[in-house]
Motif scaffolding. Structure first.
Motif, mmCIF file in Angstrom:
data_model
loop_
_atom_site.group_PDB
_atom_site.id
_atom_site.type_symbol
_atom_site.label_atom_id
_atom_site.label_comp_id
_atom_site.label_asym_id
_atom_site.label_seq_id
_atom_site.Cartn_x
_atom_site.Cartn_y
_atom_site.Cartn_z
ATOM 1 N N PHE A 1 0.838 -1.195 0.000
ATOM 2 C CA PHE A 1 0.000 0.000 0.000
ATOM 3 C C PHE A 1 0.873 1.245 0.000
ATOM 4 N N LYS A 2 0.546 2.186 -0.880
ATOM 5 C CA LYS A 2 1.281 3.451 -0.946
ATOM 6 C C LYS A 2 0.498 4.526 -0.235
ATOM 7 N N GLY B 1 -12.453 9.205 -2.189
ATOM 8 C CA GLY B 1 -11.230 8.871 -1.498
ATOM 9 C C GLY B 1 -10.307 10.062 -1.616
ATOM 10 N N PHE B 2 -9.112 9.969 -1.039
ATOM 11 C CA PHE B 2 -8.202 11.107 -1.059
ATOM 12 C C PHE B 2 -7.280 11.044 -2.261
ATOM 13 N N VAL B 3 -6.891 12.203 -2.746
ATOM 14 C CA VAL B 3 -6.203 12.316 -4.023
ATOM 15 C C VAL B 3 -4.719 12.584 -3.820
ATOM 16 N N PRO B 4 -3.857 11.804 -4.467
ATOM 17 C CA PRO B 4 -2.424 12.046 -4.341
ATOM 18 C C PRO B 4 -2.045 13.428 -4.837
ATOM 19 N N ASP C 1 -6.370 5.816 -6.418
ATOM 20 C CA ASP C 1 -5.961 4.426 -6.603
ATOM 21 C C ASP C 1 -4.441 4.334 -6.628
ATOM 22 N N ASP C 2 -3.844 4.695 -7.773
ATOM 23 C CA ASP C 2 -2.382 4.719 -7.843
ATOM 24 C C ASP C 2 -1.874 6.088 -8.276
ATOM 25 N N GLY C 3 -2.719 7.116 -8.112
ATOM 26 C CA GLY C 3 -2.261 8.480 -8.358
ATOM 27 C C GLY C 3 -2.212 8.883 -9.809
ATOM 28 N N SER D 1 3.438 5.425 -14.215
ATOM 29 C CA SER D 1 3.606 4.534 -13.070
ATOM 30 C C SER D 1 5.053 4.575 -12.590
ATOM 31 N N PRO D 2 5.282 4.490 -11.272
ATOM 32 C CA PRO D 2 6.666 4.501 -10.754
ATOM 33 C C PRO D 2 7.528 3.411 -11.343
#
Length: 462
Positions: free
Chosen positions: A197-198, A211-214, A259-261, A456-457
Motif C-alpha cells: 500500500f502506498k 477517497g483522497f487524491v495524491p 488508486d495509484d495516483g 507509473s513509478p
C-alpha cells in the motif's frame, strides 16, 4: 473611434472562438470587452443575450440540474404570468431567424426547455420541491476543507487521512497478499503478489470515489511527508501546464485519483475565488453508465471510467494546485459531456486488460500500463487506431513509436464497438513531441516526452 471598432471586432471574433470551444465564460468576457470598446458593433448585443442564456445553463446545482428560473431570468417565486411574459421576450430575442449569433439555436432550445417545465404546474411543483430539498442539504453540509497549515504527523482521530488496518504496512505479514485471477480470465490462472500500500497525502478534496487524491510533488520535503516523489522530465517542465495562472472557470481538469495516483478524476472549475492563495470551487464529473451492465460491474470493482459520457456530480473547495494534472478536451452532445481520446493524444492502456477484471484482479496487473499515441479517433463505432510507444533508454520519460509508419504492423486496434472496450483506456498522459535535435542520441523520427507525474513509478525502475 475606428481603432476601437477594429479591436471590438477582433474581441467579438475571439468570443465566438471561445464559445465554439465550450468556454462560455471566456466568450462572455471578450463579448463584454467588445461591447465596451464599440457599443454600436453589429451583432454584439445579440451575442451577449445568447451568452447570458448559456451562462445560466452552465451553472448547475450539485445534482447536475440546470436552474430554469435563472435561464428565464425570473425569480423562483414569480407568478405564471410574469414567467410567460419573460419567456416571450427571450424567445424572440434569441430566435435563430432574427438572432444569427453563434449559439442562438442552443439558447432557443434552453429557453424552450425551461418554459416547458415551468409552465406545467405539476412539473414546476416537483422541480421546486427538489430545489428546496437540495437547499436544505447544502445548508447542513459545508464543503470539506483542510487548511494548508494542518499537520498530518499526529494521530488525532479526527484527521481525514487514515491507513486502515488492512492497508497498514507495519506488519511484515500484511504487506503481501495472494490474489488469484478470476476463472475464465484472459491470462492463465495464477497468484500474483500485490504491491504494498502506498500512502497518499492528506488533501482538502475527495474525488468521484470520495477517497483522497495524491498530491504530486517534485520532492519529498521530509521523512514524514506523504507526497509522492516525481522525477523531472529531461526537456520540458510539465509544471508549466498546471500552474495557478493556467486556471479558468469552466475548464475541465484531470485530477490525480486515489488508486495509484494517475489522472483519472475529472473536475470542472466552477468558480475561482483566488489564485494566490489558491482556492477554487469544482464540480466533479461522474461516469454516465446508461444502465450498461459491463460498466456498472467495472465501477463496482473499483475501476474508474476515463473516457466516454459523463454528468456533473457533487462539488467542493480545493486549495492545493498540485492535485491537478492537465486540462481535458471535451464536447457536449444532447446535454451529455463526452471525453474521448483525440488524434495526437497520448494515453495509457491497461496492458493486460480483460473484460473479466473485477475486484480480485491483482494491483500489479491493474497498475501495469502501455503507452500509445492515438492515430485515428473512433468514428461511428469503427474503433481507435493507436501506435504503441516504447521507452527510450537513458531518459526519464522519453518514448518513441515501435513502428514509424501509420498502419504498419506495430499499430493495433482498440475495438470500440461495445462500451466496455472503452474501459481499456486508463488515463490521458500529457505529452510533448520533440523535434529530434534536442540532443545527439534521440531516435530518428521524433519522440514523445511524457509527463512523469502521469506515469507509473515502475517506468522509472525499468
Amino acid at each position: 473611434m475606428e481603432c476601437n471598432r477594429e479591436e471590438a471586432t477582433r474581441a467579438m471574433e475571439i468570443a465566438e472562438e471561445k464559445f465554439s470551444l465550450h468556454d462560455v465564460a471566456g466568450a462572455m468576457k471578450f463579448a463584454m470587452k467588445a461591447l465596451n470598446l464599440y457599443p454600436e458593433l453589429a451583432g454584439i448585443k445579440q451575442l451577449i443575450s445568447v451568452l447570458d442564456i448559456h451562462m445560466a445553463a452552465e451553472d448547475k446545482d450539485l445534482n447536475g440540474e440546470m436552474d430554469y428560473y435563472r435561464i428565464l431570468q425570473v425569480d423562483a417565486s414569480a407568478e405564471e404570468l410574469v414567467i410567460k411574459k419573460q419567456y416571450r421576450k427571450l424567445i424572440l430575442m434569441v430566435h435563430p431567424d432574427k438572432n444569427h449569433s453563434i449559439g442562438a439555436n442552443g439558447a432557443f432550445n434552453l429557453i424552450s426547455e425551461a418554459w416547458a417545465l415551468l409552465s406545467d404546474t405539476r412539473k414546476r411543483a416537483m422541480y421546486d420541491q427538489n430545489r428546496r430539498e437540495l437547499g436544505k442539504a447544502i445548508d447542513s453540509q459545508k464543503p470539506f476543507e483542510v487548511s494548508s497549515d494542518e499537520s498530518t504527523d499526529n494521530g488525532d482521530s479526527d484527521k481525514p487521512f487514515e491507513i486502515t488496518s488492512d492497508e497498514s504496512t507495519d506488519n511484515e505479514d500484511s504487506d503481501k497478499t495472494q490474489t488469484s485471477w478470476p476463472a475464465g480470465s484472459d491470462s492463465d490462472c495464477c497468484s500474483i503478489e500485490q504491491d504494498k500500500f502506498k500512502e497518499v497525502p492528506t488533501t482538502d478534496m475527495a474525488g468521484p470515489g470520495y477517497g483522497f487524491v495524491p498530491d504530486r510533488k517534485r520532492k519529498l520535503n521530509n521523512d514524514n511527508d506523504r507526497h509522492m516523489a516525481v522525477p523531472d522530465a529531461d526537456f520540458y517542465d510539465f509544471d508549466e501546464i498546471r500552474n495557478e495562472d493556467s486556471f479558468e472557470e469552466n475548464q475541465i481538469w484531470a485530477v490525480y485519483d486515489d488508486d495509484d495516483g494517475m489522472p483519472r478524476f475529472y473536475a470542472r472549475i466552477k468558480k475561482i475565488y483566488s489564485l494566490n492563495p489558491f482556492r477554487v470551487e469544482v464540480t466533479w464529473l461522474e461516469a454516465k453508465h446508461n444502465s450498461d451492465p459491463g460498466l456498472m460491474r467495472w465501477e463496482r470493482a473499483g475501476f474508474y471510467k476515463a473516457c466516454g459520457e459523463f454528468k456533473f456530480g457533487k462539488g467542493n473547495i480545493i486549495k492545493h494546485v498540485n492535485v491537478f494534472s492537465h486540462v481535458m478536451r471535451w464536447e457536449r452532445s444532447k446535454g451529455v459531456l463526452k471525453i474521448l481520446p483525440k488524434k495526437g493524444d497520448v494515453w495509457a492502456l491497461y496492458k493486460d486488460w480483460s473484460c473479466r477484471w473485477n475486484e480480485t484482479t491483482p494491483k500489479k496487473s491493474r497498475h501495469n500500463y502501455e503507452m500509445v499515441e492515438i492515430l485515428r479517433e473512433s468514428v461511428q463505432g469503427i474503433g481507435f487506431t493507436v501506435a504503441p510507444l516504447a521507452k527510450v533508454e537513458g531518459f526519464t520519460a522519453l518514448f518513441h513509436r515501435l513502428q514509424e509508419m501509420e498502419g504498419a504492423p506495430g499499430c493495433c486496434e482498440v475495438a470500440a464497438m461495445e462500451i466496455k472496450n472503452f474501459m481499456r483506456f486508463s488515463h490521458q498522459v500529457p505529452a510533448r513531441r520533440l523535434k529530434g535535435n534536442e540532443t545527439f542520441n534521440i531516435p530518428r523520427g521524433g519522440c514523445w516526452e511524457l509527463d512523469p507525474a502521469a506515469l507509473s513509478p515502475r517506468v522509472f525502475q525499468e
